[in-house]
Design a protein around this motif. Structure first.
Motif, PDB file in Angstrom:
ATOM      1  N   GLY A 145      -2.117   1.784   6.142  1.00 38.96           N
ATOM      2  CA  GLY A 145      -3.534   1.696   6.454  1.00 38.96           C
ATOM      3  C   GLY A 145      -4.314   1.192   5.267  1.00 38.96           C
ATOM      4  N   GLY A 146      -5.471   0.585   5.565  1.00 40.11           N
ATOM      5  CA  GLY A 146      -6.289   0.016   4.505  1.00 40.11           C
ATOM      6  C   GLY A 146      -6.893   1.048   3.588  1.00 40.11           C
ATOM      7  N   ASN A 147      -6.901   2.310   4.000  1.00 34.18           N
ATOM      8  CA  ASN A 147      -7.481   3.361   3.163  1.00 34.18           C
ATOM      9  C   ASN A 147      -6.531   3.824   2.070  1.00 34.18           C
ATOM     10  OD1 ASN A 147      -5.942   4.218   5.370  1.00 34.18           O
ATOM     11  ND2 ASN A 147      -6.640   6.326   5.130  1.00 34.18           N
ATOM     12  N   PHE A 148      -5.289   3.327   2.101  1.00 33.56           N
ATOM     13  CA  PHE A 148      -4.325   3.737   1.076  1.00 33.56           C
ATOM     14  C   PHE A 148      -4.413   2.814  -0.136  1.00 33.56           C
ATOM     15  CE2 PHE A 148      -2.578   5.597   4.913  1.00 33.56           C
ATOM     16  CZ  PHE A 148      -2.297   6.881   4.489  1.00 33.56           C
ATOM     17  N   LYS A 149      -3.922   3.329  -1.228  1.00 36.24           N
ATOM     18  CA  LYS A 149      -4.048   2.626  -2.503  1.00 36.24           C
ATOM     19  C   LYS A 149      -3.054   1.456  -2.571  1.00 36.24           C
ATOM     20  CE  LYS A 149      -3.905   3.548  -7.457  1.00 36.24           C
ATOM     21  NZ  LYS A 149      -3.470   4.479  -8.471  1.00 36.24           N
ATOM     22  N   THR A 150      -3.538   0.337  -3.105  1.00 34.56           N
ATOM     23  CA  THR A 150      -2.642  -0.788  -3.377  1.00 34.56           C
ATOM     24  C   THR A 150      -2.027  -0.576  -4.748  1.00 34.56           C
ATOM     25  OG1 THR A 150      -4.099  -2.244  -2.166  1.00 34.56           O
ATOM     26  CG2 THR A 150      -2.496  -3.292  -3.610  1.00 34.56           C
ATOM     27  N   TYR A 151      -0.710  -0.559  -4.775  1.00 35.52           N
ATOM     28  CA  TYR A 151      -0.109  -0.307  -6.082  1.00 35.52           C
ATOM     29  C   TYR A 151       0.882  -1.370  -6.496  1.00 35.52           C
ATOM     30  CZ  TYR A 151       3.973   1.527  -3.657  1.00 35.52           C
ATOM     31  OH  TYR A 151       5.085   1.669  -2.878  1.00 35.52           O
ATOM     32  N   ALA A 152       1.106  -2.351  -5.654  1.00 37.40           N
ATOM     33  CA  ALA A 152       2.007  -3.444  -6.040  1.00 37.40           C
ATOM     34  C   ALA A 152       1.719  -4.619  -5.120  1.00 37.40           C
ATOM     35  CB  ALA A 152       3.464  -3.034  -5.937  1.00 37.40           C
ATOM     36  N   LEU A 173       0.839  -1.186   0.000  1.00 35.54           N
ATOM     37  CA  LEU A 173       0.000   0.000   0.000  1.00 35.54           C
ATOM     38  C   LEU A 173       0.879   1.242   0.000  1.00 35.54           C
ATOM     39  CD1 LEU A 173      -2.421  -1.189   2.819  1.00 35.54           C
ATOM     40  CD2 LEU A 173      -2.722  -1.492   0.381  1.00 35.54           C
ATOM     41  N   SER A 174       0.259   2.366  -0.352  1.00 35.76           N
ATOM     42  CA  SER A 174       1.027   3.606  -0.397  1.00 35.76           C
ATOM     43  C   SER A 174       1.136   4.249   0.984  1.00 35.76           C
ATOM     44  CB  SER A 174       0.391   4.579  -1.383  1.00 35.76           C
ATOM     45  OG  SER A 174      -0.966   4.770  -1.052  1.00 35.76           O
ATOM     46  N   GLY A 175       0.530   3.636   1.993  1.00 36.14           N
ATOM     47  CA  GLY A 175       0.644   4.139   3.356  1.00 36.14           C
ATOM     48  C   GLY A 175       0.259   3.064   4.341  1.00 36.14           C
ATOM     49  N   ALA A 179       8.042   0.545  12.846  1.00 35.33           N
ATOM     50  CA  ALA A 179       7.515   1.281  13.988  1.00 35.33           C
ATOM     51  C   ALA A 179       5.990   1.177  14.107  1.00 35.33           C
ATOM     52  CB  ALA A 179       7.929   2.747  13.884  1.00 35.33           C
ATOM     53  N   ASP A 180       5.302   1.042  12.998  1.00 38.64           N
ATOM     54  CA  ASP A 180       3.842   0.985  13.031  1.00 38.64           C
ATOM     55  C   ASP A 180       3.390  -0.333  13.672  1.00 38.64           C
ATOM     56  OD1 ASP A 180       1.382   2.468  11.691  1.00 38.64           O
ATOM     57  OD2 ASP A 180       1.053   0.310  11.519  1.00 38.64           O
ATOM     58  N   LEU A 198      11.328  -3.416  -2.216  1.00 44.31           N
ATOM     59  CA  LEU A 198      11.752  -4.459  -3.147  1.00 44.31           C
ATOM     60  C   LEU A 198      12.917  -3.883  -3.943  1.00 44.31           C
ATOM     61  CD1 LEU A 198       8.278  -5.693  -4.475  1.00 44.31           C
ATOM     62  CD2 LEU A 198       9.591  -6.586  -2.575  1.00 44.31           C
ATOM     63  N   PRO A 199      14.148  -4.155  -3.491  1.00 47.59           N
ATOM     64  CA  PRO A 199      15.303  -3.489  -4.125  1.00 47.59           C
ATOM     65  C   PRO A 199      15.407  -3.759  -5.621  1.00 47.59           C
ATOM     66  CG  PRO A 199      15.951  -4.578  -2.089  1.00 47.59           C
ATOM     67  CD  PRO A 199      14.549  -5.012  -2.393  1.00 47.59           C
ATOM     68  N   ARG A 200      15.080  -4.993  -6.046  1.00 42.60           N
ATOM     69  CA  ARG A 200      15.245  -5.327  -7.460  1.00 42.60           C
ATOM     70  C   ARG A 200      14.325  -4.483  -8.332  1.00 42.60           C
ATOM     71  NH1 ARG A 200      14.495 -11.507  -8.898  1.00 42.60           N
ATOM     72  NH2 ARG A 200      12.345 -10.910  -9.172  1.00 42.60           N
ATOM     73  N   GLU A 201      13.084  -4.288  -7.833  1.00 48.26           N
ATOM     74  CA  GLU A 201      12.128  -3.504  -8.615  1.00 48.26           C
ATOM     75  C   GLU A 201      12.235  -2.011  -8.323  1.00 48.26           C
ATOM     76  OE1 GLU A 201      11.407  -6.197  -6.960  1.00 48.26           O
ATOM     77  OE2 GLU A 201      10.771  -7.639  -8.471  1.00 48.26           O
ATOM     78  N   GLY A 202      12.936  -1.702  -7.225  1.00 45.09           N
ATOM     79  CA  GLY A 202      13.096  -0.301  -6.867  1.00 45.09           C
ATOM     80  C   GLY A 202      11.822   0.338  -6.354  1.00 45.09           C
ATOM     81  N   ILE A 203      10.977  -0.441  -5.682  1.00 43.24           N
ATOM     82  CA  ILE A 203       9.747   0.134  -5.149  1.00 43.24           C
ATOM     83  C   ILE A 203       9.644  -0.180  -3.661  1.00 43.24           C
ATOM     84  CG2 ILE A 203       8.432   0.111  -7.281  1.00 43.24           C
ATOM     85  CD1 ILE A 203       7.129  -2.474  -6.379  1.00 43.24           C
ATOM     86  N   LYS A 204       8.872   0.641  -2.981  1.00 43.00           N
ATOM     87  CA  LYS A 204       8.636   0.376  -1.566  1.00 43.00           C
ATOM     88  C   LYS A 204       7.185   0.710  -1.243  1.00 43.00           C
ATOM     89  CE  LYS A 204      10.215   4.825   0.238  1.00 43.00           C
ATOM     90  NZ  LYS A 204      11.082   5.479   1.219  1.00 43.00           N
ATOM     91  N   GLY A 205       6.733   0.170  -0.141  1.00 38.28           N
ATOM     92  CA  GLY A 205       5.345   0.397   0.237  1.00 38.28           C
ATOM     93  C   GLY A 205       5.108  -0.187   1.608  1.00 38.28           C
ATOM     94  N   TRP A 206       3.854  -0.190   2.002  1.00 36.43           N
ATOM     95  CA  TRP A 206       3.497  -0.669   3.335  1.00 36.43           C
ATOM     96  C   TRP A 206       2.725  -1.971   3.192  1.00 36.43           C
ATOM     97  CZ3 TRP A 206       5.087   2.109   7.621  1.00 36.43           C
ATOM     98  CH2 TRP A 206       5.658   3.359   7.336  1.00 36.43           C
TER      99      TRP A 206
END
Lengths: 605, 251
Positions: free
Chosen positions: B204-211, B200-202, B225-226, B234-242
């Motif tokens: 919480g469930g209210n954030f967008k799923t993008y991967a 998710l982009s944050g 911390a949360d 994901l270092p290979r894809e160069g993306i991060k999320g929650w």
């Protein structure tokens, strides 16, 4: 009569041969073409047949044999095709090629003479082909309003499970004579794979009062996945004799003229519509061993011998017999065989198409090498499939196979499973899997030690740092002490003198007055030597007085007088021992103690 | 030198003590269950061993095998990874981890890295490098203290050489430890759910799923911390999320 041709590059492992069952065939007959591909690996490529306009080609089946002798694999697959000629005269079957990615083998061209009916002594098919039988009622259909030629495709069911056989019947009807056998362009499929079901049936029938000759081609279909599937349009291209007059100004004049002569006709294409099918999902509750096989099977297991030696290869085969799409059946999972090393997995496939049902045998061969001697058992191998007739999953299993293993010679441990001769090539892995569970019961010493070391509390690591600091300080101190000996003697003089006084008093109490006086005298000399920074041997009363005055100007005359008095008294008693009575010695000790008190105060000024 | 020797001896003696937290015959029993295809029961047994002896890499390895047979690729990768972190020199552990990773589209050793270099990089477990650094620190300090105490003598010079060598090795160990911070197994987790882990982009469930990280994928945990979500990369894809903490199991 048999014509056989074979092609294989010199010393090559891959070879292909092709043969036809006769070199002359009637236009209404069939020709069997058998292509055999041989190689020294577990699988060989399928032959590639060139696009033949002069024959309609139908796959009739395949048969595979595989042998492993002394670790060498030999595979031979025979593909059978039925060819129906389309034109009279000498017809050519183009070269057939096989290519396994490294080697290529090609057969020479085969020539077959296609003759009119009656020229052959024995017709391959007693029933005439459509264009032959349709001479009887050439134009009755047109007169009665029905189509002269049409094609019809019809599956035997519209709904099936994935992998369940669906038979598609394609019938080509004609009520008029044709110039040549029609060309069949098979349909394409969505979510289906097909398998030809030769031979071609032909006959006559009456539809709507019109007598038609028909040819029927059957195809077995297997759905790949649940959902929708389609049989897309197929085509039949027929040459229909034309009765129209030839227009000399028509751009196709010469073509039409040829058609008039009977050598050609008017080419016409007939197609079918798209036929949708519904593919039902397999019901839930599949067994754990279910690998997607649909049909009805039996399973057997066997080894090529019942006795072996450790290190020797044993061929262990699992054979699946039955009806269904055997091409898609995957190898059953072997149970864990701790007593054996498991090497190559090879499969051979024999397909039969009797009574329009795809059936046959698929054999999976494993190379097992016993690890240890004794009575070793290959446990039952389970195989699960879905039976569409009963709409239920079934699980079958083999009987356990027992091998008696004796201790093998050391040399027997060199087992080769490759294509080349033993000693000349590499092992060819045919599969892979995870390694077996470990019998090791605990962590090695190193990880355990690491765990304990890293679990030490943080403060514990301050101990070596503190010891290092302490060592450093002590070293510095010792060096300073070595560099400044007088300073340390000056500081220690008082303490040393006090200890001597205590010792002297103890000697007095013991009645050893002379020793006490000597001790006090030496102590006083040492004290003055330490305070003045000169050796005792170089110390005189005058020199001591001068040095004290020079180094410690704050020392008063009284203190200097006391020094001289004590010095004199001690010298007197030290060098005249008879004068050293107990009382006088004790007084000297007290006087020395008082002088020390006084001097320490004066020296700090 | 004497205190250092004593400490080492005590540590080795402690390490050599049998960790008899479970009955050894049980292992054979669990392996028999595995052998006969009763993987769930075998897995339960291996989990008991892990609970009793969490530093035992073979317990994780065997549990990984049982999970692999049960086609639970995410937990299998997790257990093989834990075994690898405890004993990276084992050929069996390396082979099965690599095999499981390949089933999930990953590899243990990157294709462009020489195998020998990769082997050396993972020659010691991270905990072993830390322990080696600690022991080298102790040795450097104690030998240094001895060199000061025996200042000027032959023993002092020898102790000084030992101290300097240990200090040099300590620097190397710390450098190695630093280099290992870029390892995919450091500060990492594994997507263990069959459907993978939604990114998710944050938090919480209210954030967008993008991967989505597929099951068995090794991910880097960037922030824990949360309460409910990890920030993963994901270092290979160069993306991060929650991702939900229930979807990612920390190594």
């Amino acid at each position: 009569m048999t014509l056989a041709v074979c092609a294989a590059p010199a010393r090559a492992a891959l070879s292909v041969s092709a043969e036809v069952d006769r070199n002359s065939v009637e236009i209404s007959g069939n020709l069997y073409l058998t292509v055999t591909v041989s190689g020294d690996s577990a699988s060989v490529p399928d032959p590639k047949l060139a696009n033949m306009q002069n024959f309609n080609v139908y796959s009739s089946g395949r048969s595979q044999s595989i042998s492993i002798i002394n670790g060498r694999i030999a595979t031979s697959v025979t593909f059978t095709y039925i060819l129906t000629p389309r034109f009279l005269g000498v017809q050519r079957i183009p070269p057939i090629t096989v290519f396994n990615g490294k080697e290529k083998a090609v057969t020479p061209e085969i020539q077959v003479t296609v003759t009119k009916g009656g020229q052959q002594g024995a017709a391959a098919q007693p029933t005439a082909q459509p264009q032959r039988s349709s001479h009887r009622q050439p134009t009755r259909a047109a007169a009665q309003g029905g189509p002269q030629i049409f094609v019809k495709a019809e599956p035997d069911r519209r709904s099936a499970y994935p992998g369940e056989q669906i038979n598609l019947s394609i019938k080509f009807y004609t009520s008029v004579p044709l110039s040549s056998n029609p060309q069949y362009l098979p349909p394409t499929f969505k979510n289906l794979i097909s398998e030809d079901l030769p031979p071609i049936r032909s006959g006559e029938t009456e539809i709507g009062g019109v007598r038609y000759a028909f040819s029927e081609i059957r195809t077995a279909l297997f759905a790949l996945a649940p959902g929708g599937a389609e049989i897309r349009p197929l085509s039949v291209i027929a040459q229909i004799p034309s009765n129209e007059p030839v227009d000399p100004f028509d751009p196709n004049f010469f073509q039409n003229l040829m058609a008039m002569s009977g050598a050609q006709g008017k080419s016409q294409e007939f197609t079918t519509d798209i036929i949708p099918l519904t593919i039902k999902p397999l019901p839930p509750g599949a067994p754990a061993d279910f690998g997607g096989a649909v049909g009805n099977y039996t399973i057997t297991a066997s080894a090529d011998r019942s006795e072996a030696r450790t290190g020797e290869a044993v061929n262990f085969s699992i054979a699946l017999n039955g009806t269904g799409n055997l091409k898609a059946v995957t190898a059953p999972k072997l149970p864990d065989l701790a007593d054996f090393k498991v090497f190559d997995t090879m499969s051979s496939l024999d397909i039969k198409k009797e009574r329009d049902i795809i059936s046959g045998k698929k054999t999976f061969t494993y190379i097992l090498v016993p690890r240890a001697e004794g009575r070793k058992t290959v446990p039952a191998v389970k195989f699960a499939f879905f039976d569409p007739a009963a709409a239920a999953y079934r699980e079958i299993r083999t009987e356990p196979v027992v091998l008696r293993v004796e201790k093998g010679a050391e040399g027997a441990k060199s087992v080769y499973f490759n294509q080349a001769a033993p000693g000349g090539g590499d092992v060819t892995p045919s599969g892979s899997d995870i390694r077996y569970v470990s019998e090791r019961s605990g962590a090695a010493a190193s990880p355990r030690l690491a765990a304990r070391v890293t679990a030490l509390p943080l403060w514990a690591h301050a101990i070596p740092a503190a010891l290092l600091t302490l060592g450093f300080w002590l070293a510095r101190f010792n060096r300073f002490k070595s560099a400044n000996p007088l300073l340390f003697r000056f500081r220690r003089a008082r303490a040393s003198a006090s200890r001597d006084i205590d010792e002297a008093e103890a000697l007095v109490k013991a009645g050893r007055n002379n020793e006490a006086v000597s001790l006090l005298y030496d102590s006083f000399m040492d004290y003055l030597s330490d305070k003045c920074g000169v050796k005792v041997s170089a110390l005189t009363m005058k020199k001591a007085g001068d040095l004290i005055k020079e180094r410690f100007p704050g020392v008063g005359d009284r203190a200097m007088e006391e020094i001289r008095e004590l010095w004199t008294a001690l010298e007197l008693r030290h060098f005249s021992p008879e004068a050293a009575g107990a009382e006088g010695t004790s007084d000297l000790a007290k006087k020395y103690a008082l002088l020390l008190e006084l001097l320490e105060k004066e020296l700090r000024k | 030198m004497i205190p250092a020797k004593k400490v080492l001896f005590l540590l080795l003696a402690a390490a050599a003590l049998p960790a008899a937290a479970y009955d050894r015959s049980e292992l054979a029993e669990f392996n028999d269950l595995y052998k006969t295809g009763r993987y769930e029961e075998a897995l339960e047994g291996y989990r008991n061993i892990i609970a009793a002896e969490p530093a035992n890499p073979w317990a994780y390895y065997n549990a990984g095998n049982a999970l692999f047979r049960l086609n639970r690729m995410g937990p299998a990768v997790l257990n093989y990874s834990r075994a690898f972190m405890l004993d990276p020199r084992s050929a069996d552990i390396r082979a099965n981890l690599d095999y499981a990773l390949r089933q999930t589209g990953q590899t243990l050793a990157p294709d462009n890295v020489p195998k020998a270099l990769h082997y050396i990089y993972y020659l010691l477990a991270e905990r072993e490098i830390k322990a080696a650094a600690i022991l080298l620190f102790w040795l450097a300090c104690l030998a240094g203290a001895a060199s000061f105490l025996f200042d000027g003598g032959g023993a002092g010079r020898a102790a000084g050489s030992v101290s300097l060598t240990a200090a040099g090795l300590l620097v190397l160990a710390l450098a190695w430890l630093g280099a290992r911070q870029t390892s995919p197994f450091t500060a990492a987790g594994v997507a263990v759910k069959p459907d993978g882990a939604r990114m998710l982009s944050g938090p919480g469930g209210n954030f967008k799923t993008y991967a989505s990280a597929p099951e068995g994928r090794l991910v880097r945990i960037l922030d824990a911390a949360d309460d409910n979500y990890y920030e993963i990369g994901l270092p290979r894809e160069g993306i991060k999320g929650w991702a939900l903490k229930t979807d990612i199991e920390r190594l």
